[in-house]
Design a protein around this motif. Structure first.
Motif, PDB file in Angstrom:
ATOM      1  N   ARG A  72      -2.196  -7.458   4.393  1.00 32.39           N
ATOM      2  CA  ARG A  72      -3.236  -8.257   3.848  1.00 32.39           C
ATOM      3  C   ARG A  72      -4.257  -7.125   3.234  1.00 32.39           C
ATOM      4  NH1 ARG A  72      -5.609  -5.604   8.076  1.00 32.39           N
ATOM      5  NH2 ARG A  72      -7.653  -6.404   8.701  1.00 32.39           N
ATOM      6  N   ASN A  73      -5.000  -7.978   2.342  1.00 32.09           N
ATOM      7  CA  ASN A  73      -6.286  -7.021   1.534  1.00 32.09           C
ATOM      8  C   ASN A  73      -7.012  -8.417   1.436  1.00 32.09           C
ATOM      9  OD1 ASN A  73      -7.860  -6.501  -0.735  1.00 32.09           O
ATOM     10  ND2 ASN A  73      -6.189  -5.027  -1.004  1.00 32.09           N
ATOM     11  N   SER A  74      -8.396  -8.056   2.458  1.00 35.24           N
ATOM     12  CA  SER A  74      -9.258  -8.998   2.389  1.00 35.24           C
ATOM     13  C   SER A  74     -10.134  -9.092   1.112  1.00 35.24           C
ATOM     14  CB  SER A  74     -10.448  -8.572   3.527  1.00 35.24           C
ATOM     15  OG  SER A  74      -9.648  -8.825   4.727  1.00 35.24           O
ATOM     16  N   ALA A  75      -9.964  -7.901   0.233  1.00 42.05           N
ATOM     17  CA  ALA A  75     -10.902  -7.907  -1.079  1.00 42.05           C
ATOM     18  C   ALA A  75     -10.048  -8.717  -2.111  1.00 42.05           C
ATOM     19  CB  ALA A  75     -11.036  -6.624  -1.441  1.00 42.05           C
ATOM     20  N   LEU A  76      -8.728  -8.993  -1.850  1.00 42.91           N
ATOM     21  CA  LEU A  76      -7.976 -10.016  -2.718  1.00 42.91           C
ATOM     22  C   LEU A  76      -7.877 -11.285  -2.186  1.00 42.91           C
ATOM     23  CD1 LEU A  76      -5.506  -7.163  -4.173  1.00 42.91           C
ATOM     24  CD2 LEU A  76      -7.505  -7.845  -5.222  1.00 42.91           C
ATOM     25  N   ASN A  77      -8.111 -11.460  -1.087  1.00 44.24           N
ATOM     26  CA  ASN A  77      -7.979 -12.577  -0.143  1.00 44.24           C
ATOM     27  C   ASN A  77      -6.412 -12.887  -0.485  1.00 44.24           C
ATOM     28  OD1 ASN A  77     -10.533 -13.116   0.130  1.00 44.24           O
ATOM     29  ND2 ASN A  77     -10.426 -15.340  -0.681  1.00 44.24           N
ATOM     30  N   THR A  78      -5.511 -11.937  -0.173  1.00 47.59           N
ATOM     31  CA  THR A  78      -4.250 -11.954  -0.274  1.00 47.59           C
ATOM     32  C   THR A  78      -3.338 -11.549   1.043  1.00 47.59           C
ATOM     33  OG1 THR A  78      -4.442 -11.754  -2.864  1.00 47.59           O
ATOM     34  CG2 THR A  78      -2.272 -11.377  -1.685  1.00 47.59           C
ATOM     35  N   VAL A  79      -2.321 -12.299   1.257  1.00 43.98           N
ATOM     36  CA  VAL A  79      -1.391 -11.788   2.149  1.00 43.98           C
ATOM     37  C   VAL A  79      -0.100 -11.767   1.771  1.00 43.98           C
ATOM     38  CG1 VAL A  79      -0.171 -12.472   4.490  1.00 43.98           C
ATOM     39  CG2 VAL A  79      -2.741 -12.595   4.270  1.00 43.98           C
ATOM     40  N   TRP A  80       0.501 -10.290   1.960  1.00 44.28           N
ATOM     41  CA  TRP A  80       2.115 -10.277   1.684  1.00 44.28           C
ATOM     42  C   TRP A  80       3.245 -10.382   2.682  1.00 44.28           C
ATOM     43  CZ3 TRP A  80      -2.045  -7.415  -0.295  1.00 44.28           C
ATOM     44  CH2 TRP A  80      -2.646  -7.455  -1.357  1.00 44.28           C
ATOM     45  N   LEU A  81       4.122 -10.903   2.451  1.00 38.02           N
ATOM     46  CA  LEU A  81       5.392 -10.656   3.414  1.00 38.02           C
ATOM     47  C   LEU A  81       6.481  -9.934   2.703  1.00 38.02           C
ATOM     48  CD1 LEU A  81       6.649 -11.348   6.302  1.00 38.02           C
ATOM     49  CD2 LEU A  81       7.398 -13.461   5.067  1.00 38.02           C
ATOM     50  N   GLU A  82       6.872  -8.771   2.930  1.00 34.07           N
ATOM     51  CA  GLU A  82       8.182  -8.086   2.445  1.00 34.07           C
ATOM     52  C   GLU A  82       9.057  -8.494   3.308  1.00 34.07           C
ATOM     53  OE1 GLU A  82       7.275  -4.324   0.899  1.00 34.07           O
ATOM     54  OE2 GLU A  82       9.406  -3.855   0.987  1.00 34.07           O
ATOM     55  N   LEU A  83      10.173  -8.565   2.729  1.00 33.77           N
ATOM     56  CA  LEU A  83      11.190  -9.080   3.494  1.00 33.77           C
ATOM     57  C   LEU A  83      12.518  -8.058   2.994  1.00 33.77           C
ATOM     58  CD1 LEU A  83      11.470 -12.752   3.328  1.00 33.77           C
ATOM     59  CD2 LEU A  83      11.057 -11.476   5.277  1.00 33.77           C
ATOM     60  N   ASP A  84      13.196  -7.325   3.845  1.00 32.68           N
ATOM     61  CA  ASP A  84      14.338  -6.290   3.423  1.00 32.68           C
ATOM     62  C   ASP A  84      15.636  -6.832   3.991  1.00 32.68           C
ATOM     63  OD1 ASP A  84      11.734  -3.916   4.182  1.00 32.68           O
ATOM     64  OD2 ASP A  84      12.055  -4.609   2.243  1.00 32.68           O
ATOM     65  N   ASP A  85      16.732  -6.038   3.184  1.00 33.48           N
ATOM     66  CA  ASP A  85      17.993  -6.358   3.897  1.00 33.48           C
ATOM     67  C   ASP A  85      18.175  -7.815   3.973  1.00 33.48           C
ATOM     68  OD1 ASP A  85      19.749  -5.852   6.823  1.00 33.48           O
ATOM     69  OD2 ASP A  85      20.567  -6.028   4.803  1.00 33.48           O
ATOM     70  N   LEU A  86      18.085  -8.543   2.704  1.00 32.37           N
ATOM     71  CA  LEU A  86      18.028 -10.038   2.825  1.00 32.37           C
ATOM     72  C   LEU A  86      19.532 -10.737   3.077  1.00 32.37           C
ATOM     73  CD1 LEU A  86      15.592 -10.611   0.015  1.00 32.37           C
ATOM     74  CD2 LEU A  86      15.375 -11.640   2.255  1.00 32.37           C
ATOM     75  N   LYS A  87      19.722 -11.732   3.619  1.00 25.08           N
ATOM     76  CA  LYS A  87      21.002 -12.380   4.187  1.00 25.08           C
ATOM     77  C   LYS A  87      20.871 -13.652   3.484  1.00 25.08           C
ATOM     78  CE  LYS A  87      20.126  -9.870   8.555  1.00 25.08           C
ATOM     79  NZ  LYS A  87      20.966  -8.480   8.025  1.00 25.08           N
ATOM     80  N   ARG A  88      22.086 -14.234   3.472  1.00 21.57           N
ATOM     81  CA  ARG A  88      22.369 -15.490   2.909  1.00 21.57           C
ATOM     82  C   ARG A  88      21.545 -16.507   3.671  1.00 21.57           C
ATOM     83  NH1 ARG A  88      28.099 -17.111   0.695  1.00 21.57           N
ATOM     84  NH2 ARG A  88      26.818 -18.695  -0.270  1.00 21.57           N
ATOM     85  N   GLY A  89      21.398 -16.244   5.132  1.00 18.03           N
ATOM     86  CA  GLY A  89      20.500 -17.226   5.820  1.00 18.03           C
ATOM     87  C   GLY A  89      19.280 -17.074   5.638  1.00 18.03           C
ATOM     88  N   ASP A  90      18.709 -16.168   4.882  1.00 13.92           N
ATOM     89  CA  ASP A  90      17.187 -16.175   4.391  1.00 13.92           C
ATOM     90  C   ASP A  90      17.036 -17.032   3.138  1.00 13.92           C
ATOM     91  OD1 ASP A  90      17.456 -12.791   5.073  1.00 13.92           O
ATOM     92  OD2 ASP A  90      16.497 -14.104   6.488  1.00 13.92           O
TER      93      ASP A  90
END
Length: 130
Positions: A72-90
């Motif tokens: 997260r970055n509080s100055a930007l009021n933003t949260v990120w979720l990075e997902l790697d090695d994506l699968k079809r079930g994602d």
């Protein structure tokens, strides 16, 4: 009023990565934790990860632990979720949601349960294909 806006979804091949964003407005960002959930067609909503916007403590569900990072970055009021090695079930619609930090101090609080989250975004579609 509180507004959460997700972005960053799209179509990606298996093994690829995506970085989802959640921009929050109308709330005191550091008084909340932000969680990420997803829902696939015909499936129940699944809790994935959560971050305390003040303390930075993170939680990950077993299904994505080891191949995901929430920040997260509080100055930007933003949260990120990075997902790697994506699968079809994602493949699913991914949502972010806000929960007041005070709720997370309860010993029985479960970040994967959606009941305590008070505000939700509209979702962003992630499609993983081979």
């Amino acid at each position: 009023q509180v507004q959460l806006v997700e972005s960053g979804g799209g179509s990606v091949q298996t093994g690829g990565s995506l970085r989802l964003s959640c921009v929050a407005s109308g709330l005191a960002f550091e008084d909340y934790a932000i969680g990420w959930f997803r829902q696939a067609p015909g499936e129940e909503r699944e809790g994935l990860a959560c971050i305390d916007n003040s303390a930075g403590q993170t939680h990950y569900a077993t299904s994505i632990r080891g191949r995901s990072t929430i920040t997260r970055n509080s100055a930007l009021n933003t949260v990120w979720l990075e997902l790697d090695d994506l699968k079809r079930g994602d493949t699913a619609v991914y949502y972010c949601a806000a929960v007041p930090r005070i709720h997370t101090f309860i010993i029985s609080w479960d970040f994967e349960a959606d009941v305590d989250y008070t505000d939700w975004g509209q979702g962003t579609q992630v499609t993983v294909s081979s």
